[in-house]
Design an enzyme around this catalytic site. Structure first.
Site, short mmCIF file in Angstrom:
data_model
loop_
_atom_site.label_atom_id
_atom_site.label_comp_id
_atom_site.label_asym_id
_atom_site.label_seq_id
_atom_site.Cartn_x
_atom_site.Cartn_y
_atom_site.Cartn_z
N ASP A 32 14.40 -9.41 -5.36
CA ASP A 32 13.95 -7.35 -6.40
C ASP A 32 14.76 -7.52 -7.03
OD1 ASP A 32 11.36 -5.87 -4.63
OD2 ASP A 32 12.83 -4.98 -6.62
N GLY A 71 6.69 -6.82 -9.44
CA GLY A 71 6.49 -6.50 -10.65
C GLY A 71 6.01 -5.12 -10.54
N SER A 73 3.52 -2.54 -10.56
CA SER A 73 2.45 -2.28 -9.24
C SER A 73 1.31 -1.02 -9.91
CB SER A 73 3.16 -2.01 -8.28
OG SER A 73 3.40 -0.86 -7.52
N ASN A 110 -7.30 -5.91 -7.81
CA ASN A 110 -8.34 -5.14 -7.68
C ASN A 110 -8.55 -4.26 -9.22
OD1 ASN A 110 -8.96 -1.92 -7.66
ND2 ASN A 110 -7.56 -2.22 -6.21
N HIS A 111 -7.81 -4.18 -9.91
CA HIS A 111 -7.43 -3.00 -11.56
C HIS A 111 -8.19 -4.82 -12.31
CE1 HIS A 111 -6.82 0.09 -9.60
NE2 HIS A 111 -6.38 -0.55 -9.07
N TYR A 134 -1.60 -2.75 -16.84
CA TYR A 134 -1.51 -3.02 -15.39
C TYR A 134 -2.47 -4.11 -15.26
CZ TYR A 134 -0.78 -3.55 -10.25
OH TYR A 134 -1.04 -3.86 -9.55
N LYS A 138 -2.15 -8.31 -15.02
CA LYS A 138 -2.84 -9.38 -13.06
C LYS A 138 -4.48 -10.01 -14.32
CE LYS A 138 -0.21 -7.55 -10.15
NZ LYS A 138 0.94 -8.19 -9.70
N SER A 163 -6.39 -2.50 -1.49
CA SER A 163 -4.93 -1.91 -1.15
C SER A 163 -5.03 -1.71 0.19
CB SER A 163 -6.12 -0.14 -1.37
OG SER A 163 -6.98 0.38 -2.57
N ARG A 172 -12.19 6.06 -1.80
CA ARG A 172 -12.23 4.93 -2.73
C ARG A 172 -11.85 3.79 -0.86
NH1 ARG A 172 -8.00 2.61 -4.76
NH2 ARG A 172 -8.76 0.82 -6.07
P1 NAI Z 1 5.61 -2.06 -5.18
O1 NAI Z 1 5.90 -1.58 -6.64
O2 NAI Z 1 6.00 -1.27 -3.49
O3 NAI Z 1 6.64 -3.00 -5.15
C1 NAI Z 1 6.83 -4.37 -6.20
C2 NAI Z 1 8.58 -4.38 -6.10
O4 NAI Z 1 8.36 -5.30 -7.68
C3 NAI Z 1 9.74 -3.16 -6.30
O5 NAI Z 1 10.40 -3.59 -5.32
C4 NAI Z 1 9.98 -3.66 -7.54
O6 NAI Z 1 11.33 -3.45 -7.51
C5 NAI Z 1 9.43 -5.42 -8.49
N1 NAI Z 1 9.81 -4.94 -9.16
C6 NAI Z 1 9.07 -4.53 -10.61
N2 NAI Z 1 9.53 -4.94 -12.27
C7 NAI Z 1 10.16 -5.86 -11.70
C8 NAI Z 1 11.24 -6.82 -12.13
N3 NAI Z 1 11.55 -7.24 -13.65
N4 NAI Z 1 11.96 -8.00 -11.63
C9 NAI Z 1 11.89 -8.53 -10.23
N5 NAI Z 1 11.24 -7.26 -9.36
C10 NAI Z 1 10.80 -5.83 -9.98
O7 NAI Z 1 4.16 -2.30 -5.04
P2 NAI Z 1 3.47 -3.35 -3.74
O8 NAI Z 1 2.81 -2.22 -3.19
O9 NAI Z 1 4.29 -3.58 -2.52
O10 NAI Z 1 2.54 -4.07 -3.94
C11 NAI Z 1 3.13 -5.69 -4.29
C12 NAI Z 1 2.12 -6.63 -5.07
O11 NAI Z 1 0.79 -7.19 -4.87
C13 NAI Z 1 2.58 -6.11 -6.54
O12 NAI Z 1 2.40 -7.49 -7.88
C14 NAI Z 1 0.89 -5.05 -7.10
O13 NAI Z 1 0.75 -4.97 -8.00
C15 NAI Z 1 0.44 -5.64 -6.45
N6 NAI Z 1 -0.64 -5.07 -5.69
C16 NAI Z 1 -0.55 -4.38 -4.17
C17 NAI Z 1 -1.85 -3.62 -3.97
C18 NAI Z 1 -1.10 -2.59 -3.30
O14 NAI Z 1 -2.42 -1.65 -3.00
N7 NAI Z 1 -0.65 -2.31 -2.42
C19 NAI Z 1 -2.99 -3.34 -4.36
C20 NAI Z 1 -3.67 -4.09 -5.86
C21 NAI Z 1 -2.33 -5.41 -6.30
C1 15L Z 2 -3.08 -1.56 -7.20
O1 15L Z 2 -2.99 -2.41 -7.59
C2 15L Z 2 -1.83 -0.71 -6.72
O2 15L Z 2 -0.68 -1.78 -7.08
C3 15L Z 2 -1.28 -0.16 -5.71
O3 15L Z 2 -0.25 0.96 -6.16
C4 15L Z 2 -3.07 0.24 -5.28
O4 15L Z 2 -3.11 1.78 -6.63
C5 15L Z 2 -4.31 -0.46 -5.49
O5 15L Z 2 -3.82 -0.80 -6.38
C6 15L Z 2 -5.33 0.37 -5.05
O6 15L Z 2 -6.38 0.05 -6.36
O7 15L Z 2 -5.69 1.62 -3.77
#
Ligand code: NAI
Ligand code: 15L
Length: 264
Positions: A32, A71, A73, A110-111, A134, A138, A163, A172
């Protein structure tokens, strides 16, 4: 597996997977840009910006599988998304190509279909209708996975996560909730499968309200087990249901459809 790389390991999903996937490989390589704390005996910690091509090349060396969660998110400025989600995904796929093409799970979202209406029932081959930069990033990641599969045979499970939180947080999410247990089950199935290819899998639990059809991914042998219905009564009693003409009730992407284009 000898070494599993988890990018974005300091994030919400990454912190859960760090605990839950500890037994899946001899070594977890956790990466990270944010602080990852102290390493457990079977962990390697690597601070790495996904936008740094040379650093990502080193990061992927020696890994047998990759869970790519790192990345941006949520909706952010184009320059932030460009670094983490566009340059970062390019760097990851080039590093994988240079290091024996370890199987990848790509955390899509889902976005990519956020401007699809909530009354649509979508298969894996539906049209993309992203709801912001965003979501567009994706779409790019999914296209990279597809191209590297067609051109080089790189295998990726493209997981369009709904989610992924401990529990659904609003009305939702009764449709979009993806339990951590179900995500862990999917990850196990992806790394166990004799042949993966490059499928699109909806990252969603077995919720009563279903917008997405996962039948195309049945060959993996994964079936979601959790159901958001267990949280329906709590959500109904603590929140008012958004009006039918509220964008949150119309579009699959919910509130993301209302985000502006952010500037730095
Ligand atoms: P999060 O934002 O909590 O974790 C993402 C991590 O990526 C963070 O720790 C951040 O420091 C790191 N990061 C960001 N930019 C970076 C870079 N340039 N280089 C290295 N690390 C970097 O997100 P979360 O919720 O844990 O989601 C994980 C993945 O799943 C993401 O790719 C997100 O887009 C995807 N996702 C998550 C959803 C959810 O409901 N949690 C829904 C849809 C997709
Ligand atoms: C995402 O892609 C986001 O990373 C997460 O934070 C949520 O907001 C999720 O979608 C969602 O649609 O609920």
């Amino acid at each position: 597996m000898k070494r599993l790389l988890i990018t974005g390991a300091a994030g919400g999903v990454g912190r859960e997977m760090r605990k839950r996937l500890a037994g899946m490989a001899d070594i977890l390589r956790l990466s990270d840009i944010a602080d990852l704390g102290d390493a457990a005996p079977n962990e390697e910690l690597v601070t790495c910006d996904l936008g740094d091509e040379a650093a990502v090349l080193d990061l992927v060396a020696g890994c047998d599988g990759i869970l790519h969660l790192g990345g941006v998110s949520v909706e952010r400025s184009f320059s932030q998304i460009l670094n983490g989600n566009i340059q970062g995904v390019y760097n990851l796929y080039e590093a994988a190509r240079a290091h024996g093409m370890p199987r990848i799970i790509f955390a899509s979202s889902n976005h990519v279909v956020g401007f699809q209406p909530q009354d649509a029932h979508l298969g894996a081959d539906c049209a993309m209708k992203p709801d912001g930069l965003y979501g567009v990033s994706k779409c790019f990641g999914e296209a990279m996975a597809s191209m590297y599969h067609s051109k080089f045979g790189q295998e990726t499970a493209i997981v369009r996560i709904g989610s992924c939180f401990e529990k659904p947080l609003n009305h939702r999410m009764l449709a979009t909730w993806f339990s951590v247990d179900d995500f862990v089950g999917l990850i196990e199935a992806v790394f166990r499968a004799p042949r993966l290819g490059c499928p699109v899998i909806w990252g969603v639990s077995d919720n009563d309200h279903a917008w997405w059809d996962n039948s195309a991914g049945r060959y993996l042998g994964w079936v979601a087990k959790d159901n958001s219905a267990a949280y329906l009564a709590h959500i109904e009693s603590t929140q008012s249901r958004p009006a039918a003409d509220d964008p949150v009730s119309i579009w699959q992407g919910g509130a993301f459809t209302q985000d502006p284009i952010f500037k730095d």
